[in-house]
Design an enzyme around this catalytic site. Sequence first.
Site, mmCIF file in Angstrom:
data_model
loop_
_atom_site.group_PDB
_atom_site.id
_atom_site.type_symbol
_atom_site.label_atom_id
_atom_site.label_comp_id
_atom_site.label_asym_id
_atom_site.label_seq_id
_atom_site.Cartn_x
_atom_site.Cartn_y
_atom_site.Cartn_z
ATOM 1 C CE1 TYR A 294 -3.127 3.057 0.905
ATOM 2 C CE2 TYR A 294 -2.044 3.134 3.042
ATOM 3 C CZ TYR A 294 -2.904 3.691 2.113
ATOM 4 O OH TYR A 294 -3.542 4.879 2.402
HETATM 5 N N1 LIG Z 1 -8.516 7.017 6.546
HETATM 6 C C1 LIG Z 1 -7.213 7.131 6.803
HETATM 7 O O1 LIG Z 1 -6.772 7.030 7.955
HETATM 8 C C2 LIG Z 1 -6.241 7.414 5.688
HETATM 9 C C3 LIG Z 1 -4.899 7.585 6.040
HETATM 10 C C4 LIG Z 1 -3.979 7.858 5.034
HETATM 11 C C5 LIG Z 1 -4.398 7.980 3.725
HETATM 12 N N2 LIG Z 1 -5.714 7.783 3.409
HETATM 13 C C6 LIG Z 1 -6.105 7.918 1.995
HETATM 14 O O2 LIG Z 1 -7.166 8.854 1.911
HETATM 15 C C7 LIG Z 1 -8.045 8.491 0.847
HETATM 16 C C8 LIG Z 1 -9.457 8.358 1.369
HETATM 17 O O3 LIG Z 1 -9.462 7.367 2.384
HETATM 18 P P1 LIG Z 1 -10.770 6.904 3.155
HETATM 19 O O4 LIG Z 1 -10.350 6.536 4.514
HETATM 20 O O5 LIG Z 1 -11.850 7.885 2.930
HETATM 21 O O6 LIG Z 1 -11.058 5.543 2.350
HETATM 22 P P2 LIG Z 1 -12.419 4.955 1.774
HETATM 23 O O7 LIG Z 1 -12.105 3.559 1.343
HETATM 24 O O8 LIG Z 1 -13.519 5.164 2.749
HETATM 25 O O9 LIG Z 1 -12.686 5.857 0.517
HETATM 26 C C9 LIG Z 1 -12.184 5.593 -0.763
HETATM 27 C C10 LIG Z 1 -13.346 5.633 -1.753
HETATM 28 O O10 LIG Z 1 -12.805 5.472 -3.053
HETATM 29 C C11 LIG Z 1 -13.592 4.554 -3.791
HETATM 30 N N3 LIG Z 1 -12.713 3.904 -4.758
HETATM 31 C C12 LIG Z 1 -11.709 3.024 -4.502
HETATM 32 N N4 LIG Z 1 -11.110 2.661 -5.643
HETATM 33 C C13 LIG Z 1 -11.738 3.329 -6.636
HETATM 34 C C14 LIG Z 1 -11.571 3.376 -8.064
HETATM 35 N N5 LIG Z 1 -10.653 2.626 -8.677
HETATM 36 N N6 LIG Z 1 -12.392 4.192 -8.777
HETATM 37 C C15 LIG Z 1 -13.344 4.933 -8.175
HETATM 38 N N7 LIG Z 1 -13.560 4.909 -6.837
HETATM 39 C C16 LIG Z 1 -12.757 4.124 -6.088
HETATM 40 C C17 LIG Z 1 -14.155 3.598 -2.759
HETATM 41 O O11 LIG Z 1 -15.395 3.001 -3.185
HETATM 42 C C18 LIG Z 1 -14.339 4.495 -1.533
HETATM 43 O O12 LIG Z 1 -15.662 5.010 -1.460
HETATM 44 C C19 LIG Z 1 -7.473 7.222 0.241
HETATM 45 O O13 LIG Z 1 -6.688 7.588 -0.854
HETATM 46 C C20 LIG Z 1 -6.621 6.655 1.359
HETATM 47 O O14 LIG Z 1 -5.588 5.856 0.855
HETATM 48 C C21 LIG Z 1 -6.644 7.514 4.364
#
Ligand SMILES: NC(=O)c1ccc[n+]([C@@H]2O[C@H](COP(=O)([O-])OP(=O)(O)OC[C@H]3O[C@@H](n4cnc5c(N)ncnc54)[C@H](O)[C@@H]3O)[C@@H](O)[C@H]2O)c1
Length: 340
Positions: free
Chosen positions: A151
């Site tokens: 990741y």
């Molecule tokens: N939540 C955390 O603690 C955290 C920490 C570091 C980074 N992030 C990053 O922040 C971003 C948002 O995270 P989150 O926690 O809201 O995750 P999440 O999984 O709730 O949201 C991601 C959304 O993207 C959609 N998605 C995934 N792949 C896709 C694709 N190929 N095409 C279209 N839609 C797609 C999913 O259906 C989901 O609704 C991500 O990039 C994640 O890697 C999150």
Amino acid sequence: MKILLTGCAGFIGYFVAEKLLARGDLVSGFDNLNEYYDVGLKQARLKRLERPGFTFEQGDCADGAALSRFFRREAPDAVIHLAAQAGVRYSLQNPGAYVHSNLLGFTHVLEACREQAVKHLVYASTSSVYGGNRKLPFSESDSVDHPVSFYAATKKANELMAHSYSHVYRLPTTGLRFFTVYGPWGRPDMSPMLFASAIVKGEPINVFNYGDMSRDFTYVDDIVEATVRILDRPAQPDPEYDAGHPNPASSDAPWRIYNIGNHAAVGLLEYIEALEQALGRTTEKRLLPMQVGDVRSTYADTQLLEKAIGFIPETPLSVGLERFAQWYLSYAGQGSGPGG
Ligand SMILES: NC(=O)c1ccc[n+]([C@@H]2O[C@H](COP(=O)([O-])OP(=O)(O)OC[C@H]3O[C@@H](n4cnc5c(N)ncnc54)[C@H](O)[C@@H]3O)[C@@H](O)[C@H]2O)c1
């Protein structure tokens, strides 16, 4: 402004959309609603966004033709790209999902931004890129060449891919390294939801590395505030960048990277205790060894962020967990909630 927001049905995306709509922006949401976790939760978030100013298209960023059509139709001023395959542990089981969304999907987002000449692409990176680094707090100027999960490797790749577009096409891009985000409407695969579900049911919770871990927990409202402020400041070339001594945090291209964290490392056991307090219950802790791919500590240096936008996350963990617990108890109590 018209903002194209990918991942709008996700945890952070939902709150970013709320914020943009509240300040009068138009939001063009895109999400494939994949089944990595409960699709009902994603649909419930989307339902709350239904109002004038918000449009939604279900689609996959890895489908270049569909994404490009959507960009052409919506003609956004700027883009916030949050769609990704998230999760450290799942990247051990299904690396292909990360290649699909984080590498192929991100490539198409870059291409679409270039085609539409968007003013600013803001995208999610992660604190996981700091990998095996031991120097705390983590600074954007530290080298991040030693990821300890696939990741993290794909997110670091995003930062590099963005740089190439910022350099070649002068596309302003800013990568945001989010540090463990928590809050209402959170992700069922992350510890607040997993632990809350176990605590409420009186089941034991798994505590890895025998509790000897710490995390910089960042409340979702703070993440959103910082993200939207960054959006309004398109990345610019750094006049002080010295190619003879390249600073990993900077560039002579319009490319930037920022940590967004609470600049505090909270011990795992202290965090669990605060969550138990917020939920008004306690449960048994099962002490287990470290899991492969995990890092022992995260802790954000937020000086660059503060300098750029005059804001850094400050919500105390106890306050954020209280809000999370209130939401969790009402949501799970409806019977359709996580584990409910
Ligand atoms: N939540 C955390 O603690 C955290 C920490 C570091 C980074 N992030 C990053 O922040 C971003 C948002 O995270 P989150 O926690 O809201 O995750 P999440 O999984 O709730 O949201 C991601 C959304 O993207 C959609 N998605 C995934 N792949 C896709 C694709 N190929 N095409 C279209 N839609 C797609 C999913 O259906 C989901 O609704 C991500 O990039 C994640 O890697 C999150």
